[in-house]
Design a protein around this motif. Structure first.
Motif, mmCIF file in Angstrom:
data_model
loop_
_atom_site.group_PDB
_atom_site.id
_atom_site.type_symbol
_atom_site.label_atom_id
_atom_site.label_comp_id
_atom_site.label_asym_id
_atom_site.label_seq_id
_atom_site.Cartn_x
_atom_site.Cartn_y
_atom_site.Cartn_z
ATOM 1 N N ILE A 1 0.838 -1.205 0.000
ATOM 2 C CA ILE A 1 0.000 0.000 0.000
ATOM 3 C C ILE A 1 0.870 1.251 0.000
ATOM 4 O O ILE A 1 0.590 2.220 -0.715
ATOM 5 C CB ILE A 1 -0.940 0.004 1.222
ATOM 6 N N ILE A 2 1.926 1.228 0.815
ATOM 7 C CA ILE A 2 2.839 2.371 0.877
ATOM 8 C C ILE A 2 3.440 2.653 -0.494
ATOM 9 O O ILE A 2 3.522 3.807 -0.934
ATOM 10 C CB ILE A 2 3.959 2.103 1.901
ATOM 11 N N LEU B 1 -11.115 4.836 -0.449
ATOM 12 C CA LEU B 1 -10.029 3.854 -0.450
ATOM 13 C C LEU B 1 -8.712 4.502 -0.045
ATOM 14 O O LEU B 1 -7.903 3.889 0.666
ATOM 15 C CB LEU B 1 -9.898 3.208 -1.831
ATOM 16 N N LYS B 2 -8.500 5.733 -0.474
ATOM 17 C CA LYS B 2 -7.290 6.456 -0.091
ATOM 18 C C LYS B 2 -7.230 6.626 1.418
ATOM 19 O O LYS B 2 -6.205 6.338 2.057
ATOM 20 C CB LYS B 2 -7.260 7.832 -0.766
ATOM 21 N N SER B 3 -8.318 7.108 2.011
ATOM 22 C CA SER B 3 -8.355 7.327 3.462
ATOM 23 C C SER B 3 -8.212 6.024 4.232
ATOM 24 O O SER B 3 -7.512 5.963 5.250
ATOM 25 C CB SER B 3 -9.665 8.024 3.851
ATOM 26 N N MET B 4 -8.849 4.965 3.749
ATOM 27 C CA MET B 4 -8.757 3.658 4.402
ATOM 28 C C MET B 4 -7.330 3.121 4.338
ATOM 29 O O MET B 4 -6.840 2.505 5.302
ATOM 30 C CB MET B 4 -9.723 2.681 3.744
ATOM 31 N N ASN C 1 -4.042 4.765 -9.213
ATOM 32 C CA ASN C 1 -3.525 5.723 -8.243
ATOM 33 C C ASN C 1 -4.437 5.774 -7.017
ATOM 34 O O ASN C 1 -5.567 6.258 -7.086
ATOM 35 C CB ASN C 1 -3.425 7.114 -8.884
ATOM 36 N N LEU C 2 -3.930 5.303 -5.869
ATOM 37 C CA LEU C 2 -4.731 5.293 -4.647
ATOM 38 C C LEU C 2 -5.124 6.699 -4.213
ATOM 39 O O LEU C 2 -6.138 6.895 -3.539
ATOM 40 C CB LEU C 2 -3.946 4.621 -3.510
ATOM 41 N N ILE D 1 -7.948 7.009 13.213
ATOM 42 C CA ILE D 1 -7.082 7.495 12.131
ATOM 43 C C ILE D 1 -7.872 7.655 10.841
ATOM 44 O O ILE D 1 -7.630 8.591 10.057
ATOM 45 C CB ILE D 1 -5.896 6.531 11.911
ATOM 46 N N LEU D 2 -8.835 6.772 10.583
ATOM 47 C CA LEU D 2 -9.660 6.892 9.381
ATOM 48 C C LEU D 2 -10.433 8.200 9.379
ATOM 49 O O LEU D 2 -10.515 8.884 8.346
ATOM 50 C CB LEU D 2 -10.627 5.704 9.293
ATOM 51 N N ILE D 3 -10.992 8.559 10.523
ATOM 52 C CA ILE D 3 -11.715 9.832 10.633
ATOM 53 C C ILE D 3 -10.787 10.992 10.314
ATOM 54 O O ILE D 3 -11.135 11.896 9.544
ATOM 55 C CB ILE D 3 -12.302 9.994 12.051
ATOM 56 N N LEU D 4 -9.592 10.957 10.892
ATOM 57 C CA LEU D 4 -8.642 12.041 10.645
ATOM 58 C C LEU D 4 -8.154 12.030 9.204
ATOM 59 O O LEU D 4 -7.932 13.095 8.619
ATOM 60 C CB LEU D 4 -7.440 11.924 11.596
ATOM 61 N N ALA D 5 -7.990 10.843 8.631
ATOM 62 C CA ALA D 5 -7.524 10.750 7.247
ATOM 63 C C ALA D 5 -8.504 11.418 6.293
ATOM 64 O O ALA D 5 -8.103 12.035 5.297
ATOM 65 C CB ALA D 5 -7.325 9.280 6.856
#
Length: 303
Positions: A125-126, A147-150, A140-141, A191-195
């Motif tokens: 993923i990285i 999906l990007k935030s997840m 491109n994620l 972290i998902l919320i913040l992302a």
């Protein structure tokens, strides 16, 4: 003079990504104290800190003179020579600590197939986050919204939760014990919320470059009701489940309760903030608050 000093301060702490390094380090400390009931080793914290620094620096390393969208981009242009040297030094230092001080190769060999797969998926993923477009036409994620935030949330959980436990325990910890998985889910939701909120910082650039993050696609206010509020409720439910199952004092529920309130407040405040440093301090700063509160609670109230 005052404005110039402030610019230097932002460069040293925010644009250079030490802020993210501190956040990741504090989450690492909180994780090992919470799950393993011990402080992490100095080299583990240093490894997480340096790795975070390297990754986030690379994220903005290729800003071009035609893409100076904000103060951060300009800082990268002005300090590109220094950053190249720093990247090389930090990468070598990170590899050295990982191989010789933390014995990552030996630990990885001893891990179960499941944990090896989890770590490898995080690594993929990285890499895909910045290189997928060179392999797949539509891969491109960064342009995949939720999906990007997840993906970002999963990488943070692996780096600041799974990896510290694996390294600190020398690969011997059983993740099915002691309600580690609910704690992992709790951190993932946070972290998902913040992302999702993170993307507010780059909404103008994302619109220009046709990167359809949730914020760029739906707008700030709609995502508050569609994504942020429901996720906050689930985060609180998981927190209450942990409180009930572990038979702890209600004081342990006050931290997620406060964090949830701050998330909602920040969600409204950032709608009125235009400068990138304000958004970073408001949104990303919640990681520091959450980790510090957790550490203090564990220190003074016990596990």
């Amino acid at each position: 003079m005052k404005g110039n000093s402030f610019f230097i301060w932002k460069g040293l702490l925010l644009w250079s990504n030490h802020f993210y390094g501190i956040a990741a380090s504090l989450l690492t400390i909180e994780t090992t104290m919470l799950i393993l009931n011990q402080l992490p080793s100095f080299f583990l914290v240093a490894f997480i800190y340096i790795g975070t620094l390297v990754y986030y620096t690379y994220a903005y390393f290729n800003e071009t003179s035609t893409g100076l969208y904000n103060e951060r981009s300009k800082w990268y242009q002005s300090n590109k020579g220094y950053l190249k040297i720093r990247q090389i030094f930090l990468i070598l230092l990170c590899i050295s600590i990982g191989v010789f001080k933390l014995q990552l190769i030996e630990i990885f060999i001893l891990l179960s197939i499941g944990l090896k797969l989890i770590l490898c998926i995080a690594l993929v993923i990285i890499l895909l986050y910045y290189y997928a477009h060179k392999i797949f036409k539509r891969g491109n994620l960064r342009k995949k919204g939720l999906l990007k935030s997840m993906s970002i949330a999963w990488v943070w959980v692996v780096v600041c939760f799974i990896l510290p436990i694996v390294i600190q325990s020398q690969g011997k910890y059983n993740f099915s014990a002691h309600y580690a998985l609910p704690h992992l889910l709790q951190l993932y939701l946070f972290i998902l919320i913040l992302a999702i909120l993170f993307d507010i910082k780059d909404i103008n650039r994302d619109n220009d470059e046709n990167i359809k993050t949730l914020v760029a696609k739906y707008g700030i206010k709609p995502i508050m009701y569609t994504f942020i509020f429901p996720l906050v409720l689930v985060y609180l439910w998981v927190s209450f489940f942990l409180l009930f199952r572990l038979h702890k004092s209600f004081v342990y529920f006050l931290t997620p309760l406060l964090i949830s309130f701050l998330i909602v407040m920040v969600g409204y405040l950032v709608q009125k903030r235009k400068t990138i440093h304000e958004n970073i301090l408001l949104i990303d700063g919640l990681i520091l608050i959450k980790a510090l509160l957790g550490i203090l609670l564990l220190l003074f109230a016990g596990k």
